[in-house]
Motif scaffolding. Structure first.
Motif, PDB file in Angstrom:
ATOM      1  N   MET A   1       0.840  -1.182   0.000  1.00 36.71           N
ATOM      2  CA  MET A   1       0.000   0.000   0.000  1.00 36.71           C
ATOM      3  C   MET A   1       0.884   1.244   0.000  1.00 36.71           C
ATOM      4  SD  MET A   1      -3.011   1.003   2.723  1.00 36.71           S
ATOM      5  CE  MET A   1      -3.876  -0.509   2.323  1.00 36.71           C
ATOM      6  N   THR A   2       0.524   2.229  -0.823  1.00 38.42           N
ATOM      7  CA  THR A   2       1.382   3.401  -0.963  1.00 38.42           C
ATOM      8  C   THR A   2       0.748   4.678  -0.424  1.00 38.42           C
ATOM      9  OG1 THR A   2       0.515   3.772  -3.191  1.00 38.42           O
ATOM     10  CG2 THR A   2       2.530   2.445  -2.990  1.00 38.42           C
ATOM     11  N   GLY A   3      -0.503   4.641  -0.004  1.00 36.83           N
ATOM     12  CA  GLY A   3      -1.150   5.845   0.509  1.00 36.83           C
ATOM     13  C   GLY A   3      -2.327   5.501   1.385  1.00 36.83           C
ATOM     14  N   TYR A   4      -2.978   6.528   1.903  1.00 34.88           N
ATOM     15  CA  TYR A   4      -4.168   6.328   2.721  1.00 34.88           C
ATOM     16  C   TYR A   4      -5.337   5.826   1.868  1.00 34.88           C
ATOM     17  CZ  TYR A   4      -2.202   9.070   6.617  1.00 34.88           C
ATOM     18  OH  TYR A   4      -1.441   9.536   7.659  1.00 34.88           O
ATOM     19  N   VAL A   5      -6.172   4.996   2.496  1.00 28.15           N
ATOM     20  CA  VAL A   5      -7.431   4.574   1.887  1.00 28.15           C
ATOM     21  C   VAL A   5      -8.541   4.924   2.863  1.00 28.15           C
ATOM     22  CG1 VAL A   5      -8.819   2.657   1.039  1.00 28.15           C
ATOM     23  CG2 VAL A   5      -6.358   2.704   0.578  1.00 28.15           C
ATOM     24  N   LEU A   6      -9.525   5.678   2.400  1.00 25.95           N
ATOM     25  CA  LEU A   6     -10.666   6.061   3.222  1.00 25.95           C
ATOM     26  C   LEU A   6     -11.902   5.332   2.722  1.00 25.95           C
ATOM     27  CD1 LEU A   6     -12.119   7.832   5.342  1.00 25.95           C
ATOM     28  CD2 LEU A   6     -12.326   9.600   3.546  1.00 25.95           C
ATOM     29  N   TYR A   7     -12.527   4.569   3.616  1.00 26.99           N
ATOM     30  CA  TYR A   7     -13.786   3.899   3.311  1.00 26.99           C
ATOM     31  C   TYR A   7     -14.928   4.759   3.836  1.00 26.99           C
ATOM     32  CZ  TYR A   7     -11.178  -0.424   2.349  1.00 26.99           C
ATOM     33  OH  TYR A   7     -10.315  -1.370   1.823  1.00 26.99           O
ATOM     34  N   GLY A   8     -15.929   4.972   2.996  1.00 23.70           N
ATOM     35  CA  GLY A   8     -17.081   5.756   3.410  1.00 23.70           C
ATOM     36  C   GLY A   8     -18.139   5.760   2.336  1.00 23.70           C
ATOM     37  N   TYR A   9     -19.088   6.635   2.477  1.00 15.22           N
ATOM     38  CA  TYR A   9     -20.094   6.831   1.433  1.00 15.22           C
ATOM     39  C   TYR A   9     -20.727   8.208   1.623  1.00 15.22           C
ATOM     40  CZ  TYR A   9     -23.313   5.016   5.073  1.00 15.22           C
ATOM     41  OH  TYR A   9     -23.990   4.799   6.241  1.00 15.22           O
ATOM     42  N   ALA A  10     -21.378   8.696   0.598  1.00 15.51           N
ATOM     43  CA  ALA A  10     -21.885  10.065   0.588  1.00 15.51           C
ATOM     44  C   ALA A  10     -22.854  10.314   1.734  1.00 15.51           C
ATOM     45  CB  ALA A  10     -22.571  10.357  -0.747  1.00 15.51           C
ATOM     46  N   THR A  11     -22.710  11.474   2.360  1.00 17.26           N
ATOM     47  CA  THR A  11     -23.526  11.999   3.461  1.00 17.26           C
ATOM     48  C   THR A  11     -23.321  11.255   4.771  1.00 17.26           C
ATOM     49  OG1 THR A  11     -25.603  10.748   3.129  1.00 17.26           O
ATOM     50  CG2 THR A  11     -25.287  12.741   1.785  1.00 17.26           C
ATOM     51  N   ALA A  12     -22.371  10.344   4.848  1.00 17.80           N
ATOM     52  CA  ALA A  12     -22.074   9.646   6.093  1.00 17.80           C
ATOM     53  C   ALA A  12     -21.009  10.406   6.882  1.00 17.80           C
ATOM     54  CB  ALA A  12     -21.599   8.224   5.795  1.00 17.80           C
ATOM     55  N   GLY A  13     -20.682   9.897   8.074  1.00 18.86           N
ATOM     56  CA  GLY A  13     -19.669  10.536   8.893  1.00 18.86           C
ATOM     57  C   GLY A  13     -18.311  10.587   8.238  1.00 18.86           C
ATOM     58  N   SER A  14     -18.091   9.725   7.266  1.00 18.99           N
ATOM     59  CA  SER A  14     -16.823   9.741   6.532  1.00 18.99           C
ATOM     60  C   SER A  14     -16.581  11.067   5.834  1.00 18.99           C
ATOM     61  CB  SER A  14     -16.794   8.612   5.509  1.00 18.99           C
ATOM     62  OG  SER A  14     -17.942   8.659   4.671  1.00 18.99           O
ATOM     63  N   ALA A  15     -17.635  11.847   5.600  1.00 15.77           N
ATOM     64  CA  ALA A  15     -17.474  13.149   4.952  1.00 15.77           C
ATOM     65  C   ALA A  15     -16.602  14.077   5.778  1.00 15.77           C
ATOM     66  CB  ALA A  15     -18.833  13.788   4.698  1.00 15.77           C
ATOM     67  N   ALA A  16     -16.616  13.928   7.108  1.00 16.93           N
ATOM     68  CA  ALA A  16     -15.769  14.775   7.953  1.00 16.93           C
ATOM     69  C   ALA A  16     -14.296  14.504   7.682  1.00 16.93           C
ATOM     70  CB  ALA A  16     -16.089  14.528   9.425  1.00 16.93           C
ATOM     71  N   VAL A  17     -13.938  13.226   7.533  1.00 17.72           N
ATOM     72  CA  VAL A  17     -12.553  12.868   7.236  1.00 17.72           C
ATOM     73  C   VAL A  17     -12.193  13.273   5.815  1.00 17.72           C
ATOM     74  CG1 VAL A  17     -10.889  10.982   7.125  1.00 17.72           C
ATOM     75  CG2 VAL A  17     -12.681  10.964   8.876  1.00 17.72           C
ATOM     76  N   GLU A  18     -13.093  13.025   4.890  1.00 18.45           N
ATOM     77  CA  GLU A  18     -12.859  13.414   3.495  1.00 18.45           C
ATOM     78  C   GLU A  18     -12.580  14.907   3.398  1.00 18.45           C
ATOM     79  OE1 GLU A  18     -15.135  13.151  -0.845  1.00 18.45           O
ATOM     80  OE2 GLU A  18     -16.182  12.539   0.982  1.00 18.45           O
ATOM     81  N   ALA A  19     -13.405  15.720   4.050  1.00 18.86           N
ATOM     82  CA  ALA A  19     -13.225  17.170   4.002  1.00 18.86           C
ATOM     83  C   ALA A  19     -11.918  17.590   4.666  1.00 18.86           C
ATOM     84  CB  ALA A  19     -14.406  17.869   4.681  1.00 18.86           C
ATOM     85  N   ALA A  20     -11.595  16.967   5.792  1.00 21.17           N
ATOM     86  CA  ALA A  20     -10.351  17.312   6.487  1.00 21.17           C
ATOM     87  C   ALA A  20      -9.138  17.002   5.628  1.00 21.17           C
ATOM     88  CB  ALA A  20     -10.282  16.561   7.812  1.00 21.17           C
TER      89      ALA A  20
END
Length: 207
Positions: A1-20
Motif C-alpha cells: 500500500m502506498t497511501g491512505y485509503v478512506l472507506y465511506g459513502y456520501a452523506t455519512a460521517g466519513s465526509a468529515a474525514v474526506e473534508a479534512a
C-alpha cells in the motif's frame, strides 16, 4: 500500500474525514461502501472493519484506524503542518480534543438516536419518546459547543480543525431552522465550512 485509503459513502460521517484530508492536501483513495449497494455489509469490508461502520481509514503501512476522533487526531499528528489540530501537549490541543470527543460522544450519538430510535429499544411503542428526547439532547449539546466556539468562525478561530469538520458534517444532517434555533454559532460555522472553495466538490457530494 502506498497511501491512505478512506472507506465511506456520501452523506455519512466519513465526509468529515474526506473534508479534512482535502482541506489539508493529504492524498488518499476513496472507496465507496454505500449500504444501499451492499458494500458496507460484504465480506471484503467486514475483513477491514468488523464493526461495519464508516469511516475507516487505512494507514499507508496497513494499520486500520476507526472512530472519527482517532482518525482526525491521527491525521493532525501525522501531518503537523496541516493545521487539523493544535500541537500535541498544548493547552489549545487539550481544548480541541475535549470538544472533538464531546461532539462524537454526544451530538453524533444523539443524532443516531434521533434517526434510528427503533434501534435503541426493544419496545416499538417507545421509539417516538426516544426520538423526542434525543432531539432535545442534541440541541442542548450543540448550544454548549456553540458557546465554546464564541466569535469563531471555528473552534480555534479562523482555521478549521478536526472538531469543526465533525460538527460540520453532523450539522448537515439536521433541519436548518432547528439547527439555527439550537445554536446560531454552529449554524454559521456550518455555512462557513460549506463555503470554503477547496471543499466545493466534497460539499456537493455530501449535502
Amino acid at each position: 500500500m502506498t497511501g491512505y485509503v478512506l472507506y465511506g459513502y456520501a452523506t455519512a460521517g466519513s465526509a468529515a474525514v474526506e473534508a479534512a484530508m482535502v482541506s489539508a492536501g493529504i492524498a488518499f483513495e476513496f472507496r465507496d461502501v454505500n449500504p444501499e449497494t451492499g458494500g458496507l455489509y460484504d465480506d471484503a469490508y467486514r475483513a477491514v472493519n468488523p464493526r461495519q461502520q464508516v469511516p475507516t481509514l487505512v494507514h499507508p503501512d496497513g494499520t486500520v484506524i476507526t472512530e472519527l476522533p482517532a482518525i482526525l487526531n491521527h491525521l493532525a499528528d501525522a501531518h503537523p503542518d496541516s493545521g487539523l489540530a493544535p500541537p500535541p501537549g498544548s493547552s489549545a490541543r487539550a481544548h480541541h480534543d475535549r470538544w472533538l470527543a464531546f461532539l462524537h460522544a454526544n451530538v453524533y450519538e444523539g443524532i443516531l438516536r434521533m434517526y434510528y430510535s427503533e434501534r435503541y429499544t426493544d419496545d416499538p411503542a417507545g421509539a417516538e419518546a426516544i426520538h423526542t428526547a434525543a432531539k432535545a439532547y442534541v440541541a442542548r449539546h450543540l448550544a454548549l459547543f456553540g458557546d465554546a466556539v464564541g466569535d469563531g468562525p471555528y473552534l480555534g478561530g479562523d482555521t478549521p480543525t478536526g472538531a469543526d469538520f465533525l460538527v460540520w458534517v453532523v450539522s448537515t444532517w439536521l433541519d436548518p431552522v432547528e439547527l439555527k434555533a439550537a445554536s446560531p454559532v454552529v449554524a454559521a460555522l456550518m455555512h462557513a465550512m460549506s463555503a470554503r472553495p477547496e471543499l466545493a466538490d466534497v460539499v456537493a457530494r455530501n449535502t
